[in-house]
Design a protein around this motif. Sequence first.
Motif, short mmCIF file in Angstrom:
data_model
loop_
_atom_site.label_atom_id
_atom_site.label_comp_id
_atom_site.label_asym_id
_atom_site.label_seq_id
_atom_site.Cartn_x
_atom_site.Cartn_y
_atom_site.Cartn_z
N GLU A 105 0.83 -1.20 0.00
CA GLU A 105 0.00 0.00 0.00
C GLU A 105 0.87 1.25 0.00
OE1 GLU A 105 -2.85 -0.01 3.13
OE2 GLU A 105 -3.95 -1.76 2.36
N ALA A 106 1.97 1.22 0.76
CA ALA A 106 2.88 2.35 0.76
C ALA A 106 3.56 2.52 -0.59
CB ALA A 106 3.93 2.17 1.85
N ILE A 107 3.86 1.40 -1.24
CA ILE A 107 4.46 1.47 -2.58
C ILE A 107 3.48 2.12 -3.55
CG2 ILE A 107 5.32 0.11 -4.53
CD1 ILE A 107 6.35 -1.92 -2.50
N ALA A 108 2.24 1.68 -3.51
CA ALA A 108 1.23 2.26 -4.40
C ALA A 108 1.03 3.74 -4.12
CB ALA A 108 -0.09 1.51 -4.24
N ALA A 109 1.05 4.12 -2.84
CA ALA A 109 0.84 5.52 -2.47
C ALA A 109 1.96 6.41 -2.98
CB ALA A 109 0.72 5.65 -0.96
N ALA A 110 3.16 5.85 -3.16
CA ALA A 110 4.29 6.63 -3.67
C ALA A 110 4.18 6.89 -5.17
CB ALA A 110 5.60 5.91 -3.36
N GLN A 111 3.24 6.22 -5.83
CA GLN A 111 2.98 6.39 -7.27
C GLN A 111 4.26 6.25 -8.11
OE1 GLN A 111 1.01 10.30 -7.13
NE2 GLN A 111 -0.95 9.26 -7.41
N PRO A 112 4.93 5.12 -7.99
CA PRO A 112 6.18 4.94 -8.73
C PRO A 112 5.93 4.76 -10.23
CG PRO A 112 5.55 2.88 -7.70
CD PRO A 112 4.59 3.92 -7.19
N ASP A 113 6.90 5.18 -11.02
CA ASP A 113 6.87 4.84 -12.44
C ASP A 113 7.91 3.78 -12.78
OD1 ASP A 113 9.17 6.34 -12.28
OD2 ASP A 113 8.53 7.91 -13.68
N LEU A 114 8.70 3.37 -11.75
CA LEU A 114 9.69 2.31 -11.93
C LEU A 114 10.05 1.75 -10.57
CD1 LEU A 114 11.64 0.71 -13.78
CD2 LEU A 114 13.32 2.54 -13.40
N ILE A 115 10.14 0.42 -10.48
CA ILE A 115 10.57 -0.28 -9.27
C ILE A 115 11.80 -1.10 -9.62
CG2 ILE A 115 9.96 -2.01 -7.54
CD1 ILE A 115 7.02 -1.23 -7.96
N ILE A 116 12.85 -0.95 -8.82
CA ILE A 116 14.11 -1.66 -9.09
C ILE A 116 14.44 -2.54 -7.89
CG2 ILE A 116 16.56 -1.45 -9.62
CD1 ILE A 116 16.03 1.26 -10.83
N GLY A 117 14.65 -3.83 -8.16
CA GLY A 117 14.97 -4.78 -7.11
C GLY A 117 16.13 -5.68 -7.49
N ARG A 118 16.38 -6.66 -6.64
CA ARG A 118 17.48 -7.60 -6.82
C ARG A 118 16.92 -8.92 -7.35
NH1 ARG A 118 18.88 -7.88 -0.81
NH2 ARG A 118 16.61 -7.81 -0.85
N ALA A 119 17.66 -9.52 -8.27
CA ALA A 119 17.18 -10.75 -8.89
C ALA A 119 17.02 -11.87 -7.88
CB ALA A 119 18.13 -11.17 -10.00
N PHE A 120 17.99 -12.02 -6.99
CA PHE A 120 18.00 -13.20 -6.13
C PHE A 120 16.91 -13.15 -5.07
CE2 PHE A 120 19.65 -15.64 -2.46
CZ PHE A 120 19.75 -16.88 -3.07
N PHE A 121 16.57 -11.95 -4.58
CA PHE A 121 15.63 -11.83 -3.47
C PHE A 121 14.24 -11.36 -3.90
CE2 PHE A 121 19.85 -11.38 -1.61
CZ PHE A 121 19.78 -12.26 -0.55
N ASP A 122 14.19 -10.27 -4.64
CA ASP A 122 12.92 -9.58 -4.85
C ASP A 122 12.08 -10.16 -5.97
OD1 ASP A 122 13.65 -7.65 -2.86
OD2 ASP A 122 15.01 -6.79 -4.35
N ILE A 123 12.68 -10.92 -6.86
CA ILE A 123 11.94 -11.43 -8.01
C ILE A 123 10.89 -12.45 -7.61
CG2 ILE A 123 13.44 -13.37 -8.62
CD1 ILE A 123 13.22 -12.37 -11.55
N GLU A 124 11.02 -13.03 -6.41
CA GLU A 124 10.05 -14.03 -5.97
C GLU A 124 8.64 -13.45 -5.86
OE1 GLU A 124 11.48 -15.62 -2.33
OE2 GLU A 124 13.26 -16.57 -3.22
N THR A 125 8.54 -12.16 -5.58
CA THR A 125 7.22 -11.52 -5.47
C THR A 125 7.03 -10.49 -6.59
OG1 THR A 125 8.22 -10.02 -3.84
CG2 THR A 125 6.93 -11.86 -2.98
N ARG A 126 7.59 -10.78 -7.74
CA ARG A 126 7.57 -9.82 -8.84
C ARG A 126 6.16 -9.43 -9.26
NH1 ARG A 126 9.71 -12.46 -14.39
NH2 ARG A 126 8.84 -10.48 -15.11
N ALA A 127 5.23 -10.39 -9.23
CA ALA A 127 3.87 -10.10 -9.70
C ALA A 127 3.23 -8.97 -8.89
CB ALA A 127 3.01 -11.35 -9.64
N GLN A 128 3.52 -8.93 -7.60
CA GLN A 128 2.94 -7.88 -6.76
C GLN A 128 3.53 -6.51 -7.08
OE1 GLN A 128 3.68 -10.61 -3.23
NE2 GLN A 128 1.99 -9.39 -2.44
N TYR A 129 4.81 -6.50 -7.44
CA TYR A 129 5.42 -5.23 -7.83
C TYR A 129 4.95 -4.81 -9.22
CZ TYR A 129 8.52 -6.21 -3.91
OH TYR A 129 9.02 -6.49 -2.65
N GLU A 130 4.88 -5.76 -10.12
CA GLU A 130 4.49 -5.44 -11.49
C GLU A 130 3.05 -4.97 -11.59
OE1 GLU A 130 7.46 -8.47 -13.97
OE2 GLU A 130 5.47 -9.14 -13.36
#
Length: 321
Positions: A105-130
């Motif tokens: 919810e905080a991510i959505a509130a920030a209204q990002p136009d790009l999210i950058i993460g790490r392949a090894f850790f963050d990609i597991e929940t990629r669908a939620q970020y995308e």
Amino acid sequence: MIRLLPFFALIAAPAAAQDCADGQRPFDHAGGTTCIPDDPQRIIGLHDQSVTLALIEMGAPVVGSHGRLDDDGNPYMRSVDLIFGLDFESSDIAFIGAFDAMDFEAIAAAQPDLIIGRAFFDIETRAQYEALAPAVFIENDPKDQLAFSRGVADAAGALDRWEDMHATYRANVDRARAAFPQADGATYGKIQMHDGQLQVYAGYGGLTMVLGDLGFQRIPVAQEMANRGVVWGEEVSLEILPQVEADYLFDTYTIAYGDTLSDPRARFDAALPSWCDALTACAEGRYIVLPREMSTDYSFRQLDMLLHLVTTHVARVPAPS
């Protein structure tokens, strides 16, 4: 019935399956190819020390970041606070969660136009970020220690800035090598005592890179670890302490955890009172303690500071030729 996909899901779909819209470009990353803004203006970093730190150094517009919680429950960005003097209260960067507790919810509130993460850790929940914005996941390359920060800078549209800073760092390395030729071929060990257990490191992020760039060589026990693919370190028996002998020994203290400069040695003294006398480097003053927050990552400010710290210590107490 025709189902309409969410707007952001269309944006984040692989570029191979569609052309990117005006103002966007295809970007290859660990998750495939994603259409991202040519000039992103609202970026979220999914890790403070690696992603957010690199973004801030490149002057990219960061609106949100992963962080950590101190003992009082206050969020902070590790290393970012010490190196750039920024925290969530003194900047426009929003706290979007800690490890395993991201606040979507905080991510959505920030209204990002790009999210950058790490392949090894963050990609597991990629669908939620995308579902919230185009998301890219940058890989580490064991053969290229700066590949990650280069990838972050590229995604942020700041690659030219990265190249300029990289050229400056390389020039600083050349000057340091010319000033301290005694470092070329000198051996080093990165060690640490934790809960009475001796830890020896094959790699330690930016510190390992700087030492290698200056011409230092790992001690054999650490090189053997590296040959086995150990990225960081391993706990070893105190009985192998003689194998840790080197021209220089490096240790670190953690400012964020309340460590002082004397704490690393005190931990060794408590576990093995005679350790320093048993290692010539320590007995002769070549046991060097550096701040961990400056030693583990690859921002150019950290690398330049490490160059300065290492060469200063080496010049103060040169190893016997």
